[in-house]
Design an enzyme around this catalytic site. Structure first.
Site, PDB file in Angstrom:
ATOM      1  CG  HIS A   1      40.405  32.247  32.606  1.00  0.00           C
ATOM      2  ND1 HIS A   1      39.298  31.775  31.944  1.00  0.00           N
ATOM      3  CD2 HIS A   1      39.973  33.284  33.362  1.00  0.00           C
ATOM      4  CE1 HIS A   1      38.230  32.493  32.275  1.00  0.00           C
ATOM      5  NE2 HIS A   1      38.615  33.415  33.153  1.00  0.00           N
TER       6      HIS A   1
ATOM      7  CG  ASP B   1      38.720  35.321  37.123  1.00  0.00           C
ATOM      8  OD1 ASP B   1      38.731  35.171  35.892  1.00  0.00           O
ATOM      9  OD2 ASP B   1      37.737  35.041  37.837  1.00  0.00           O
TER      10      ASP B   1
ATOM     11  CG  HIS C   1      36.540  30.347  35.688  1.00  0.00           C
ATOM     12  ND1 HIS C   1      37.543  30.808  36.513  1.00  0.00           N
ATOM     13  CD2 HIS C   1      36.096  31.436  35.011  1.00  0.00           C
ATOM     14  CE1 HIS C   1      37.688  32.109  36.347  1.00  0.00           C
ATOM     15  NE2 HIS C   1      36.831  32.518  35.434  1.00  0.00           N
TER      16      HIS C   1
ATOM     17  NE  ARG D   1      34.690  38.217  37.528  1.00  0.00           N
ATOM     18  CZ  ARG D   1      35.835  37.988  36.894  1.00  0.00           C
ATOM     19  NH1 ARG D   1      35.904  37.027  35.982  1.00  0.00           N
ATOM     20  NH2 ARG D   1      36.895  38.712  37.135  1.00  0.00           N
TER      21      ARG D   1
END
Ligand code: SIN
Length: 282
Positions: free
Chosen positions: A101, A103, A258, A273
């Site tokens: 995917h 983000d 990723h 993150r």
């Protein structure tokens, strides 16, 4: 052009490079920052090893590239709304990001990129893979490129009901917000985008968010979306990063997808993150 301040070691032919000679706990001088930025644009995803940074230093590094995103769906780290904890404990079965995917592509301006910092990693497994969407685009036939040139993907954020969110929360350490009030936005983005900094063309489809093409039904769109997403992650477009405690990955969400491998049952994997806001894709 050569690098003078940092050492850049590619880890695969398609994308990804380790950057050495940088301590992200200290402010970067302008020349070093310019080289880090160039390494990021040239390699699509860059990695740092053996970093020891605080939450504030993590955010400060992200802010060098833009404003920080507050994740609309997941609970933030306490006291740090801009930090999305990506955690999996030994008793949990589901991970975050265990599907190819990009983000937050349902946003009008999806992120520029994300900076993931490893706090605790399993003894083996839990690698992250990245796929170059430049190479994915370039490998398409001329006929397919011509057809995609005018097309737009409709990206949406299929909100889970609070019941589904509760079920997912019991299988995962990173928690969805129970009070998810986010609208169910739909956003159109070109299927082929031009990277605002490199000027290169990249494929921009996302199996978890692109549910149809503009002007077409979901049934009509599904076969081509599936083909493009399968094509986009062919092994020769990818690199795979083996984490250690203190590693950092910084990926360019505008031109890589990723995938976080979930192959470490019974072990802990803790990451923080920080996500940098981007601009509307063109
Ligand atoms: C994600 O941001 O999708 C998760 C990446 C990872 O945990 O490796």
């Amino acid at each position: 052009m050569k690098y003078e301040r940092i050492e850049v070691r590619p880890i695969a032919g398609a994308c990804g490079a380790e950057v050495h000679g940088v301590d992200l706990a200290k402010p970067l001088d302008d020349a070093t920052f310019a080289e880090v930025r160039r390494a990021f644009i040239e390699n699509l995803v860059i990695f740092f090893r053996d970093q020891e940074i605080t939450e504030e230093q993590h955010k400060a590094f992200g802010r060098l590239f833009g404003t920080l995103n507050i994740h609309p769906r997941y609970m933030p780290l306490e006291g740090h709304p801009e930090i999305f904890p990506i955690r999996k404990d030994p008793e949990h079965t589901e991970n975050i990001g265990g599907v190819w995917h990009s983000d937050l592509t349902h946003l009008p301006a999806p992120p520029l990129g994300s900076i993931l910092y490893a706090l605790d990693v399993p003894p083996a497994g839990g690698d992250t893979m990245f796929a170059s969407q430049y190479l994915a685009y370039e490998a398409l036939s001329d006929g397919m490129k011509r057809m995609l040139a005018g097309m737009k993907g409709v990206h949406d954020n299929r909100i889970q009901s609070n019941k589904v969110a509760s079920e997912r929360n019991s299988a995962r350490s990173s928690k969805l917000r129970q009070d998810n009030q986010e609208d169910e936005p739909e956003c159109e983005h070109p299927v082929v985008v031009t990277h605002p900094e490199s000027g290169r063309k990249a494929l921009f489809v996302n199996i978890i968010r692109t549910h149809r093409f503009a002007g077409m039904t979901e049934d009509e769109s599904r076969p081509l979306i599936k083909y493009l997403c399968d094509h986009a992650t062919r092994p020769e477009f990818t690199c795979r990063f083996r984490w250690e405690k203190g590693s950092i990955a910084f990926w360019d969400n505008r031109c890589v997808m990723h995938y976080a491998l979930n192959d470490y049952p019974g072990y802990r994997r803790y990451m923080n993150r920080v996500t940098v806001d981007g601009t509307r894709p063109v």
